[in-house]
Structure formats: C-alpha cells, structure tokens
Design a protein around this motif. Structure first.
Motif, PDB file in Angstrom:
ATOM      1  N   LEU A 243       0.837  -1.206   0.000  1.00 52.78           N
ATOM      2  CA  LEU A 243       0.000   0.000   0.000  1.00 52.78           C
ATOM      3  C   LEU A 243       0.872   1.256   0.000  1.00 52.78           C
ATOM      4  O   LEU A 243       0.601   2.222  -0.711  1.00 52.78           O
ATOM      5  N   HIS A 244       1.948   1.216   0.792  1.00 57.44           N
ATOM      6  CA  HIS A 244       2.865   2.353   0.869  1.00 57.44           C
ATOM      7  C   HIS A 244       3.457   2.646  -0.510  1.00 57.44           C
ATOM      8  O   HIS A 244       3.483   3.801  -0.953  1.00 57.44           O
TER       9      HIS A 244
ATOM     10  N   ALA B 165       2.251   1.823  -3.386  1.00 61.70           N
ATOM     11  CA  ALA B 165       1.192   2.303  -4.298  1.00 61.70           C
ATOM     12  C   ALA B 165       0.877   3.765  -4.038  1.00 61.70           C
ATOM     13  O   ALA B 165       0.687   4.550  -4.970  1.00 61.70           O
ATOM     14  N   LEU B 166       0.857   4.131  -2.758  1.00 62.52           N
ATOM     15  CA  LEU B 166       0.569   5.540  -2.420  1.00 62.52           C
ATOM     16  C   LEU B 166       1.697   6.445  -2.890  1.00 62.52           C
ATOM     17  O   LEU B 166       1.465   7.514  -3.452  1.00 62.52           O
TER      18      LEU B 166
END
Lengths: 141, 145
Positions: A10-11, A13-14
């Motif tokens: 997620l990190h 992707a962000l």
C-alpha cells in the motif's frame, strides 16, 4: 514502519501516485493575488523605497510643512509676548488703584475690625452667662 | 506538487486551492530568500503542509468522522484505474484517518512527529493510520487485500 507486506504494498502504491494537476483557475488566481499584494506592499512601503519623483515630492512637502510650522511657531510666540506685556500693564494699573484705596481707607477698616471683635466678645460673654452656664450647672447636679 | 500536497491533506478541492494560493503567495513574498535556497521545492512543500495543518487545526471540529463516510467510501466504482481509484479512495477517507496517513506515507513522518504535529496521542495516530489503511484496502478490494 511497515508492519507487513500488505502495508508495504500500500505504501508503494501511495508513493507512486502521480501529482494531481492543479485546476486551470489556480494560476491566474495566484497571479492576481500576488499583484494585489505587491501593490499593497508598495503603498505601505517606507518613503525612501518610493520612486525618485515621489520621494523628492514627499521630501519637499515635508520640508514645506516644517518651515510653515516653524514660522507659525515664531508668530505665535511673538503674539504671546505682546499679550503678556498688555496683561502686565493692566495688572500694574489694578495694583496701583488698590494701593490708593488702601491708603485712603486703611484706618477706617482697622477701626471697623476692632469694633467687630469687641461685638463678638460681648456676644460670647452674654451667651455664656444666660444660656450655657445654667445648662452646665444642671448637668453637674 | 503544492496543490497535490494540499489536496491530499485537506481532502477538498476548494480548500486545497486556497492553501496552494497562500503557499505561492508566501513564496512570492520571500522570493529573494527562496531563490537562494538549495531546495525551494522542499521549502514550498513544507510551507504548504504547515498551512494545511494549521487550517485543519483551526477547523478540527468540522473533521468528518468515519461513520459519516462509510457508505460513501464503499461505493467506489471498481472499473476506475488503480492509481485513480486509490487517489479517490484516499480523498474520501475521513479527515482523522487521511491526515496522519498522508503525513506518514507521503511525507515520511514518524508516528511521534505526526502525533506532535496534530497534537494527539501516539496511540491515536497509530490507530487512525491502521484504520485508514484498512479502509483503503476495503475500498480497493483484492489488489491490496
């Protein structure tokens, strides 16, 4: 601090998210606000940062106002001195007149004062004998 | 970059525009100073972040809670491209989850620094980031599950 692989994913992707394009209205809006602020700060700026003609005009105006103030101050002082001398003359006249009255009526006034003192003493003695004395005696008994 | 930072922190386009404008005006006012900087972009980003945090601090009472948004966020269309839907999902998070999440993931701030900046407890920061991530995963589906 990523707790696990899901958080790392997620990190990433962000972090990989592209920047958003600012709306087209933002730039003209900022330019307009900057111009307004620049104009405002120019108007509020110190006089020595003004343009040369404005600076000279300001200095001349200040010098003129200063000269006028000085002249007005001198005029005022001169007028004050003239008024003072007139008042002094008037006061001298009044003093002379009062002195003349005193020299003429001084003995008469002294006689009147003596007479008034004698009258007050007689009144006090009479009051003591007729009113205060008997009342005092009554309180003693 | 300035607008993106403001938008991600504030979550609302109109407020992000205001914050971006204010940041640019600050840069304009200090242009002599900014021109001599090694990393003017970083300075501008920091200014934007501080402006947004101050704005959020002033309007903290208006922060939207998760319960107000739950239904809204769950209605994310599955067909949107991944980055776009992630961005949209991020903006739809409630303020108290989005702000620490953005500070953590985009500004690389530590939990302690975030707690200090937002004047909340460390435990709350951790919980909000955890919930924010969970909400993002829920919205984005199996890609991040």
């Amino acid at each position: 601090m990523m707790e696990n692989e899901r958080d790392s994913k997620l990190h990433r992707a962000l972090k990989a998210l592209p920047d958003r394009r600012a709306p087209k209205t933002l730039l003209p809006r900022v330019m307009k606000a900057a111009a307004a602020r620049a104009e405002d700060s120019r108007q509020r700026s110190a006089w020595w940062t003004w343009r040369a003609p404005a600076r000279w005009a300001y200095m001349l105006a200040v010098a003129g106002a200063g000269a006028l103030s000085l002249k007005a101050g001198f005029e005022f002082c001169a007028a004050g001195l003239r008024i003072l001398s007139v008042v002094q003359t008037l006061a001298g006249g009044v003093w002379t007149i009062l002195g003349a009255f005193w020299s003429m009526g001084g003995p008469v006034l002294q006689g009147l004062a003596l007479l008034m003192a004698a009258a007050c003493a007689a009144f006090g003695a009479g009051l003591a004998r007729l009113a205060i004395g008997p009342a005092y005696e009554e309180t003693k008994q | 970059m300035v607008y993106t930072t403001a938008l991600r922190l504030l979550g609302r386009e109109a407020e992000a525009e205001d914050a971006a404008q204010e940041a640019f005006l600050k840069a304009f006012e200090r242009r002599a100073q900014v021109q001599g900087m090694e990393n003017p972009g970083g300075w501008l980003r920091a200014v934007t972040k501080n402006l947004c945090l101050n704005h959020l601090e002033r309007h903290r009472k208006r922060w939207r809670s998760f319960s107000e948004l739950e239904e809204e966020t769950l209605s994310e269309p599955a067909s949107a491209p991944r980055s776009e839907s992630l961005e949209r999902a991020l903006l739809k998070l409630p303020d108290d989850q989005r702000v620490p999440l953005v500070l953590f993931h985009f500004d690389d701030m530590s939990y302690e620094d975030i707690a200090c900046s937002l004047r909340v407890s460390l435990a709350k920061v951790k919980a909000d980031i955890f919930r924010g991530r969970a909400a993002l995963r829920r919205i984005l589906g199996k890609d991040f599950a």
